[in-house]
Design an enzyme around this catalytic site. Sequence first.
Site, PDB file in Angstrom:
ATOM      1  N   GLU A  80       7.963   7.053 -12.383  1.00 60.92           N
ATOM      2  CA  GLU A  80       6.929   5.368 -11.769  1.00 60.92           C
ATOM      3  C   GLU A  80       5.778   6.126 -12.754  1.00 60.92           C
ATOM      4  O   GLU A  80       4.703   6.573 -12.279  1.00 60.92           O
ATOM      5  CB  GLU A  80       6.228   5.826 -10.256  1.00 60.92           C
ATOM      6  CG  GLU A  80       7.756   5.668  -9.394  1.00 60.92           C
ATOM      7  CD  GLU A  80       8.946   4.211  -9.287  1.00 60.92           C
ATOM      8  OE1 GLU A  80       7.983   3.536  -9.928  1.00 60.92           O
ATOM      9  OE2 GLU A  80       9.863   4.171  -8.950  1.00 60.92           O
ATOM     10  N   CYS A 112      -1.414   1.030 -11.081  1.00 61.42           N
ATOM     11  CA  CYS A 112      -0.354   0.883 -12.566  1.00 61.42           C
ATOM     12  C   CYS A 112       0.243  -0.744 -12.713  1.00 61.42           C
ATOM     13  O   CYS A 112       0.613  -0.164 -13.880  1.00 61.42           O
ATOM     14  CB  CYS A 112       0.908   1.993 -11.753  1.00 61.42           C
ATOM     15  SG  CYS A 112       1.317   1.853 -10.256  1.00 61.42           S
TER      16      CYS A 112
END
Length: 476
Positions: free
Chosen positions: A220, A254
């Site tokens: 991720e 993110c």
Amino acid sequence: MRLSDTVTASTSELKTQFDEMQRHFDEQPYLTIAKRIQLLKSLKRALLTLEAEFVAASSKDFGYRTAFDTVLGDILPTTKTISHTITHLPKWAKESPRKAGLSLAPSKVAVSYQPKGVVGIISPWNYPIQLAVVPVSTAIAAGNRVLLKVSEFTPHTNQVLKKLFSGELSDYCAVIEGEAQLSQQFSHLPFAHLFFTGSTAVGRHIMAAASNNLTPVTLELGGKSPVVITDQVDIDKAAKAILFGKMTNAGQICVAPDYVLVPEKLQHQLVKSLCGLYKKHYKLGVEGKNLTSVINDHHFARLTDLLADAQQHGAQIIKPLEENQSDAHKHRLGLHIVTDVNDQMKLMQEELFGPILAIVTYQQLSHAIDYINQRPQPLALYIMGQNRQINAHIQQHTQSGTFAINDTLMQVTADDAPFGGLGPSGMGNYHGREGFLTFSHARNTLKTGGFNPKLNLLLSQNKLLMKALKWLYLRP
């Protein structure tokens, strides 16, 4: 234990903890669904009990972090995920019947979901609770044991995480502390699966290390997530969504908007609206109690260096407030809007991960789409506009890990939808059923009863059987 007394794991201790967790798994390789649910309920209760400690610890680690960012960004989504998993786990784990077809008759085919073993999870500092506990809870839901490597940037939060995974839960998840070097050693362990959240650069090293053991990985990562503003837009509503996405957790997310692609004719209006909203909601700037600090001095210096580099290359830096825009001592930074950007600037080459927003203008929508497609696939792509056909056109002609229209960040909180990147922004998914599948081995299961005439036919290489199979499967 005082924080100063905390001892990080050595290489030998790390291997010992792995072996211990492997022993636990070998002793009970298949946890019943009831046991898994009991563990998840215990984890949820402990998380809620420790909420105040997590808020205080997280704020210490950041220098200052708002309770809003910790509760709404860490505690709430984690609790929601665990609750969703508890509700749906029996259905996810149920054996899935599949069609056997005539060639396998009278046997039956199904897919069963088997725990993989000992899973390694490396969590980041920006959401130190959610991005640790959500993958751990999902791995436990799939029946695995876990070693959790936490970030060295969040030592206070790490101590609360240790309390969270104490008692019975410590047999299912061990919390590992250590510097970056330990992360390298951690990723070389022979895990059944390795899950990493962090930067693309580090993700490459994690994947390379895991390959030595043929360990499957889920990465991720991140990248530069764009916002596309179309002509058919309510610019004030778009500015609200962008400001929320950029200023939550001081942009240290993110999937935070990294840069905005806006029609040239709307740039002034967008900047004006962003500045007005910032003055309204963050009127005290870095002195306000609603603005989280940048995690540490290093990252604060990185962000200010990006601004200086952009200015040297001709960018315009717009500060919504005349003062209280920066505090180096407390590593706090307010919103900085950057216009007149170009590809030579570092801030257009690196993920920003902070309260800096770059503005890129375009003349035609096709130019904006080309701009996105000429760059690595982002983890998130945001569209601001009211024309459904145009929005659908952008969706069909771009790639990204996640996609949202007239909103930011919130797509990540959908419990029943997968989350993950694409290409440089990640590999694999978690959240919801996809998370359970990530940490499970889908086991092809063939069941044949006492009546099995096909064996004699196969052993004798029966010509009639061959003729029938050819007629069934080898014709145009």
